[in-house]
Structure formats: C-alpha cells, structure tokens
Design a protein around this motif. Sequence first.
Motif, short mmCIF file in Angstrom:
data_model
loop_
_atom_site.label_atom_id
_atom_site.label_comp_id
_atom_site.label_asym_id
_atom_site.label_seq_id
_atom_site.Cartn_x
_atom_site.Cartn_y
_atom_site.Cartn_z
N ASP A 231 12.61 -18.35 13.03
CA ASP A 231 11.42 -19.19 13.15
C ASP A 231 10.48 -18.96 11.97
N TYR A 232 10.39 -17.71 11.52
CA TYR A 232 9.54 -17.42 10.37
C TYR A 232 10.10 -18.08 9.11
N ILE A 233 11.41 -17.99 8.93
CA ILE A 233 12.04 -18.62 7.76
C ILE A 233 11.79 -20.13 7.78
N LYS A 234 11.95 -20.71 8.94
CA LYS A 234 11.76 -22.17 9.08
C LYS A 234 10.31 -22.57 8.79
N SER A 235 9.37 -21.65 9.07
CA SER A 235 7.97 -21.95 8.80
C SER A 235 7.67 -21.96 7.30
N ILE A 236 8.50 -21.29 6.51
CA ILE A 236 8.32 -21.27 5.05
C ILE A 236 8.65 -22.65 4.48
N SER A 237 9.80 -23.16 4.87
CA SER A 237 10.19 -24.53 4.52
C SER A 237 11.42 -24.89 5.34
N ASP A 238 11.57 -26.16 5.60
CA ASP A 238 12.67 -26.64 6.44
C ASP A 238 13.89 -26.90 5.57
N ARG A 239 14.64 -25.84 5.32
CA ARG A 239 15.82 -25.92 4.46
C ARG A 239 17.02 -25.32 5.20
N PRO A 240 18.23 -25.65 4.77
CA PRO A 240 19.41 -25.03 5.38
C PRO A 240 19.35 -23.51 5.26
N MET A 241 19.85 -22.83 6.29
CA MET A 241 19.86 -21.37 6.31
C MET A 241 21.30 -20.87 6.31
N VAL A 242 21.50 -19.75 5.61
CA VAL A 242 22.80 -19.10 5.57
C VAL A 242 22.63 -17.62 5.87
N ALA A 243 23.31 -17.13 6.91
CA ALA A 243 23.33 -15.69 7.18
C ALA A 243 24.42 -15.10 6.31
N THR A 244 24.04 -14.56 5.15
CA THR A 244 25.05 -14.08 4.21
C THR A 244 25.62 -12.72 4.59
N GLU A 245 25.04 -12.08 5.59
CA GLU A 245 25.64 -10.88 6.20
C GLU A 245 25.28 -10.90 7.68
N CYS A 246 26.29 -10.70 8.53
CA CYS A 246 26.04 -10.73 9.97
C CYS A 246 27.23 -10.18 10.73
N LEU A 247 27.04 -10.02 12.02
CA LEU A 247 28.05 -9.72 13.01
C LEU A 247 28.40 -8.23 13.09
N THR A 248 27.96 -7.63 14.17
CA THR A 248 28.34 -6.25 14.49
C THR A 248 28.53 -6.16 16.00
N ARG A 249 29.37 -5.23 16.43
CA ARG A 249 29.70 -5.20 17.85
C ARG A 249 29.06 -4.04 18.61
N VAL A 250 28.66 -2.97 17.89
CA VAL A 250 28.18 -1.80 18.61
C VAL A 250 26.87 -2.04 19.33
N ASN A 251 26.11 -3.06 18.92
CA ASN A 251 24.86 -3.35 19.64
C ASN A 251 24.94 -4.68 20.39
N GLY A 252 26.15 -5.21 20.53
CA GLY A 252 26.33 -6.44 21.29
C GLY A 252 26.18 -7.71 20.48
N SER A 253 25.95 -7.57 19.17
CA SER A 253 25.75 -8.76 18.32
C SER A 253 27.07 -9.23 17.73
N GLY A 254 28.00 -9.53 18.60
CA GLY A 254 29.30 -10.00 18.16
C GLY A 254 29.33 -11.48 17.91
N VAL A 255 30.54 -12.04 17.92
CA VAL A 255 30.73 -13.46 17.59
C VAL A 255 29.94 -14.37 18.53
N ALA A 256 30.08 -14.14 19.83
CA ALA A 256 29.49 -15.06 20.80
C ALA A 256 27.98 -15.16 20.66
N ARG A 257 27.29 -14.02 20.61
CA ARG A 257 25.83 -14.05 20.55
C ARG A 257 25.32 -14.45 19.17
N SER A 258 25.96 -13.96 18.13
CA SER A 258 25.47 -14.27 16.77
C SER A 258 25.64 -15.74 16.44
N LEU A 259 26.85 -16.26 16.65
CA LEU A 259 27.11 -17.64 16.24
C LEU A 259 26.40 -18.64 17.14
#
Length: 297
Positions: A231-259
């Motif tokens: 939401d903060y990024i979107k408030s800067i400007s309304d542009r496409p976003m890319v998560a250039t690093e993501c996805l870890t499983r030890v804290n539950g942030s796997g494929v299902a929740r992240s994507l």
Amino acid sequence: MKKIIFICSLLICCLSVQAGRKQWTEKQAWEWYNRVGVIKGFNEPYRAYPGQERKEILKKAAELGLNSVRFWVGGNNSTDCVKYIQGMIDDASLYGLTVSPVLSLPARNDFDPKATTADGKMSDFERLVREIVRPFAKEKRIVFWDIWNEPRFEDTPKTYRQMDIIEQMVRWCRDENLSQPITSSIIWATINTDNKALKRTTEVEAMMDIHNFHSYDCSLNFGRNIYEMLDYIKSISDRPMVATECLTRVNGSGVARSLEVFAKYKASFYLWGLFINDRNWEARWERSTYDPYDPMF
C-alpha cells in the motif's frame, strides 16, 4: 524546402537522442506490463553440483513454468560485464526466458556522489555504468534493469550517500535512452514511518519506471506487514510492482500466501534460487545446516 525540412528533422532527432528520455509515465509503465505479462522468475542460476551447466538450470526453470531470471552482473570492467550479460541473454533465450540484470558493480560503495570530475571517482563510475547499459539499450530480452540491490534504509550517512548515487544512476540510464524500465530494490524492509530516512528513500523510489520490492514475510503479523508495504509503494505512484526476491517457508510465507498477495496487486515475482546448493539457500539466513525439516526456499 524539402532539404531544409529534412535537415531540421535530423537535428531534432539528434538532439532528442542526446537529451535522453524521461521517467516513464504511469500509462507507459502499465503498457509495458500489458506487453510483457506477469513475470514469474527466479534469482541466480547457481549450480547444484560441480560441473552443472547453466543451460540445464535455465531449462529446468522453463519446464517449471518460470519465464525470467534475475542475476548479478559479473565482471571487473565494462567489457567483462557486457560479455556476462550477453551470455546470460543468449542462454536464457534458448528456453524462452527474459533476463533482469542487477548492476552489482565493482567498488560502487567507494564512489562519492558529490565528487567533482577532477576527483575522477564519480566520473569513472558513470563511464562504467553507461558502457554497460548502452549496448543493450534496445534489447527486448532484458525485461528491466535493477540498478542497485537492497541499498541501505536506516537513518545513517551511508543510506543518504547510496540514495544520491542511485539518483545519479537513474539519470545516466535515462540519458542512454534505455527502452527497458529502470528500477532498484530500494524497498526491502518493513515500512517504518518513524525512520527519518524514509522520506529520502521514497524520493528516489519515486524516480523509478516500475516498483521493485523484496518480501520474505507475507504471512507475518497476519499479512499486515506485506499489505502495509505494498500500500505504501502504491501511494508513491501507481506503477507495476515486481517482487524481485520472495518466498520462504519457515515462517509460513510459501507459494500459497505469497502469490495470493502479489496477485491482488498484479505484482510479478522472482523467487530466490532454484536448486539446493552449497550456498545453503534451503536453510535459514546465516545458518549452516542442511536440515531437511527446516527448509527455507
């Protein structure tokens, strides 16, 4: 008269090339998004075992449904860096993958953004950046440029110095008329409005053609962390976003929740790594273990 018009047109073209391009408008950024589609990539084609060929890694990525690879540019000078980028482009394109080069350049932290030309340091760095990006200004297989990976964000002199350098790099890349988006993974930590440096980092982030962020904690705090970030990024400007690093499983942030979160914001993604290897990517950061019951990526 026709000759005069031709000469005038030629002069206008020459001047426009010299002047470089401006920051993309939000409309131009979304046109890019609609053209390239959702990026589903991975970071760094490191070998799973000695002797494994890079082409095998890229082939496997394509077989898994990924379509892009983000990588750190190797080389000690502009000639080496250009050769490295071209090699990655050639190999990736064999399997229909685009590439996203990260300009992790030699000794970049040694440059003083306020140095004069006489000092030589900043002018040398400028020449290096320009010589690397220039040959690829119209290369369609480069999906975007990540000009600086994870600059500092704390309220320290180093953060402000890095922001000044990144601001200069954006201008140099624009001057070279790059046809690809210019971006930097500036936002990669929890948004803290009490951080005095946030204003400066936001100013530089606002210069980017598209937004580029890192998040490994999409499940933490019931998802509040990632939603506040996006939401903060979107408030800067309304542009496409890319998560250039993501996805870890030890804290539950796997494929299902992240994507799921990324899809809500039409955010593309690059998961970290592809194969298990000797860099311990399947374990926690800064922890040496191959414990199969504690996988990370």
